[in-house]
Design a protein around this motif. Structure first.
Motif, PDB file in Angstrom:
ATOM      1  N   SER A  63       0.851  -1.209   0.104  1.00  0.00           N
ATOM      2  CA  SER A  63       0.063   0.093   0.046  1.00  0.00           C
ATOM      3  C   SER A  63       0.827   1.275  -0.280  1.00  0.00           C
ATOM      4  O   SER A  63       1.993   1.187   0.245  1.00  0.00           O
ATOM      5  CB  SER A  63      -0.901  -0.085   1.400  1.00  0.00           C
ATOM      6  N   GLN A  64       0.190   2.345  -0.544  1.00  0.00           N
ATOM      7  CA  GLN A  64       0.905   3.790  -0.288  1.00  0.00           C
ATOM      8  C   GLN A  64       1.573   3.897   0.836  1.00  0.00           C
ATOM      9  O   GLN A  64       0.634   4.052   1.990  1.00  0.00           O
ATOM     10  CB  GLN A  64       0.087   4.647  -0.813  1.00  0.00           C
ATOM     11  N   VAL A  65       2.822   4.306   1.069  1.00  0.00           N
ATOM     12  CA  VAL A  65       3.313   4.825   2.325  1.00  0.00           C
ATOM     13  C   VAL A  65       2.888   6.161   2.776  1.00  0.00           C
ATOM     14  O   VAL A  65       3.214   7.108   1.766  1.00  0.00           O
ATOM     15  CB  VAL A  65       4.869   4.598   2.440  1.00  0.00           C
ATOM     16  N   THR A  66       2.280   6.460   3.763  1.00  0.00           N
ATOM     17  CA  THR A  66       1.957   7.994   3.844  1.00  0.00           C
ATOM     18  C   THR A  66       2.840   8.913   4.567  1.00  0.00           C
ATOM     19  O   THR A  66       4.007   8.300   5.039  1.00  0.00           O
ATOM     20  CB  THR A  66       0.778   7.894   4.985  1.00  0.00           C
ATOM     21  N   PRO A  67       2.798   9.960   4.474  1.00  0.00           N
ATOM     22  CA  PRO A  67       3.594  11.083   4.889  1.00  0.00           C
ATOM     23  C   PRO A  67       3.954  10.929   6.349  1.00  0.00           C
ATOM     24  O   PRO A  67       4.939  10.995   7.036  1.00  0.00           O
ATOM     25  CB  PRO A  67       3.017  12.556   4.507  1.00  0.00           C
ATOM     26  N   GLN A  68       2.790  10.454   7.104  1.00  0.00           N
ATOM     27  CA  GLN A  68       2.821  10.277   8.858  1.00  0.00           C
ATOM     28  C   GLN A  68       3.910   9.098   8.970  1.00  0.00           C
ATOM     29  O   GLN A  68       4.486   9.450  10.279  1.00  0.00           O
ATOM     30  CB  GLN A  68       1.387  10.074   9.121  1.00  0.00           C
ATOM     31  N   ARG A  69       4.110   8.336   8.054  1.00  0.00           N
ATOM     32  CA  ARG A  69       4.922   7.281   8.417  1.00  0.00           C
ATOM     33  C   ARG A  69       6.601   7.831   8.542  1.00  0.00           C
ATOM     34  O   ARG A  69       7.400   7.552   9.335  1.00  0.00           O
ATOM     35  CB  ARG A  69       5.031   6.018   7.304  1.00  0.00           C
ATOM     36  N   SER A  96       6.322   6.801  -2.375  1.00  0.00           N
ATOM     37  CA  SER A  96       7.016   6.985  -1.243  1.00  0.00           C
ATOM     38  C   SER A  96       7.769   8.122  -1.339  1.00  0.00           C
ATOM     39  O   SER A  96       8.291   8.859  -0.258  1.00  0.00           O
ATOM     40  CB  SER A  96       7.800   5.648  -0.754  1.00  0.00           C
ATOM     41  N   SER A  98       7.405  11.000  -2.758  1.00  0.00           N
ATOM     42  CA  SER A  98       6.556  12.088  -2.607  1.00  0.00           C
ATOM     43  C   SER A  98       6.148  12.267  -1.156  1.00  0.00           C
ATOM     44  O   SER A  98       6.080  13.321  -0.704  1.00  0.00           O
ATOM     45  CB  SER A  98       5.283  11.927  -3.473  1.00  0.00           C
ATOM     46  N   SER A  99       5.639  10.900  -0.366  1.00  0.00           N
ATOM     47  CA  SER A  99       5.258  11.120   0.843  1.00  0.00           C
ATOM     48  C   SER A  99       6.374  11.915   1.761  1.00  0.00           C
ATOM     49  O   SER A  99       6.197  12.499   2.563  1.00  0.00           O
ATOM     50  CB  SER A  99       4.831   9.555   1.463  1.00  0.00           C
ATOM     51  N   ALA A 103       6.659  15.061   4.079  1.00  0.00           N
ATOM     52  CA  ALA A 103       6.700  15.014   5.425  1.00  0.00           C
ATOM     53  C   ALA A 103       7.765  15.797   5.999  1.00  0.00           C
ATOM     54  O   ALA A 103       7.868  16.608   6.874  1.00  0.00           O
ATOM     55  CB  ALA A 103       7.184  13.558   5.848  1.00  0.00           C
TER      56      ALA A 103
END
Length: 293
Positions: A63-69, A96, A98-99, A103
């Motif tokens: 799944s897409q890795v979110t900026p929060q991670r 990832s 871009s995320s 972040a």
């Protein structure tokens, strides 16, 4: 230590390497039957069992890795007063990068005195890992964060990433193969050769008949395009096909032996997209190596 070198688990670096060079890794997730897993301990990853499951029909998703991670992993380092150089998976095949950038921009507002550089490796597996490793080596020599980032961006452009797979279905299903018109059949044992393009996407660029010929074609391109191989650490990644990986290593040692070869099993996240039987070669060429066939 002037700054932290950070990458993700898809960089495929072995435990001993990340420990020796003090490289931080952010875990990427994969899902089997809806259950989430990560693989931080590459030494205990059972590649044979994992790729056998995929071959038998077990579906693995990512799944897409979110900026929060990235925020959760970067912020403790910033709180300790550390600057960060993050080496990401190719923006051409994953969000990832871009995320990580989102972040970084968010955290720069909260930590204006700290520096965060995001370097797009334009690759995955050891195409990403060897770049992060070089960053750690440059850091140990006292090279600044900005200079290291510039060196790594240049290295990414020169990193040749070529591979073959047993079945293109995995790349097609995950949307990782850009030129779908290059899809080839398996009835006549036609094997594709794929590469990381100049914009960090995966493209098919050639096809040969038979697995052995595909492996030999990878080695031939090393002989043709590797720049100063005797000074290089070359990477080989495979999805539970160790004998093929060893044959490839034997071939590239024959004419232009590299300084060393790092051989790894494809870690589970990237491995789920290339599938069982994937075999990849990573080495440095000239500035235009990604455009060559």
């Amino acid at each position: 230590m002037s700054f932290e070198i950070v990458t993700d688990t898809s960089s495929n670096l072995q435990n001993k390497v990340v420990e020796e060079y003090s490289i931080k890794r952010i875990p990427f997730s994969y899902y089997v039957d809806g259950k989430e897993y990560t693989c931080m301990d590459t030494d205990s990853f059972d590649a044979e069992a994992y790729y056998s499951k995929i071959k038998s029909g077990v579906k693995v998703t990512t799944s897409q890795v979110t900026p929060q991670r990235f925020v959760e992993n970067f912020e403790p380092m910033l709180k300790e007063g550390k600057d960060i150089l993050f080496v990401s998976m190719a923006s051409g095949i994953s969000g990832s990068c871009s995320s990580a950038g989102i972040a970084a921009n968010q955290l720069k507002e909260d930590y204006p005195d700290r520096k965060i550089e995001v370097v797009d490796s334009m690759g995955a597996s050891l195409g990403e890992g060897l770049i992060a490793l070089e960053g750690a080596r440059l850091r140990s020599k006292g090279v600044s964060l900005e200079e290291t980032a510039a060196e790594l961006r240049d290295m990414a452009r020169r990193m040749c990433q070529i591979f073959t797979v047993d079945d293109l279905m995995h790349l097609r299903r995950g949307g990782r193969l850009s030129n779908l018109s290059a899809i080839v059949g398996t009835v006549l044992q036609i094997k594709p050769l794929l590469k990381g393009s100049s914009d960090g996407k995966i493209v098919a660029f050639h096809k040969v008949r038979g697995r052995k010929r595909a492996i030999e074609a990878l080695a031939e391109r090393f002989d043709k395009y590797a720049v100063e191989p005797a000074k290089q650490l070359v990477g080989i990644a495979h999805s539970a096909c160790k004998k093929d990986a060893e044959y490839l290593a034997e071939l590239i040692k024959k004419n232009n032996p590299p300084a060393d070869i790092m051989m790894v099993d494809y870690e589970p996240v990237t491995g789920s997209h290339v599938g069982p039987g994937a075999l990849a070669l990573f080495f440095l060429g000239a500035e235009n190596v990604r455009e060559l066939n």
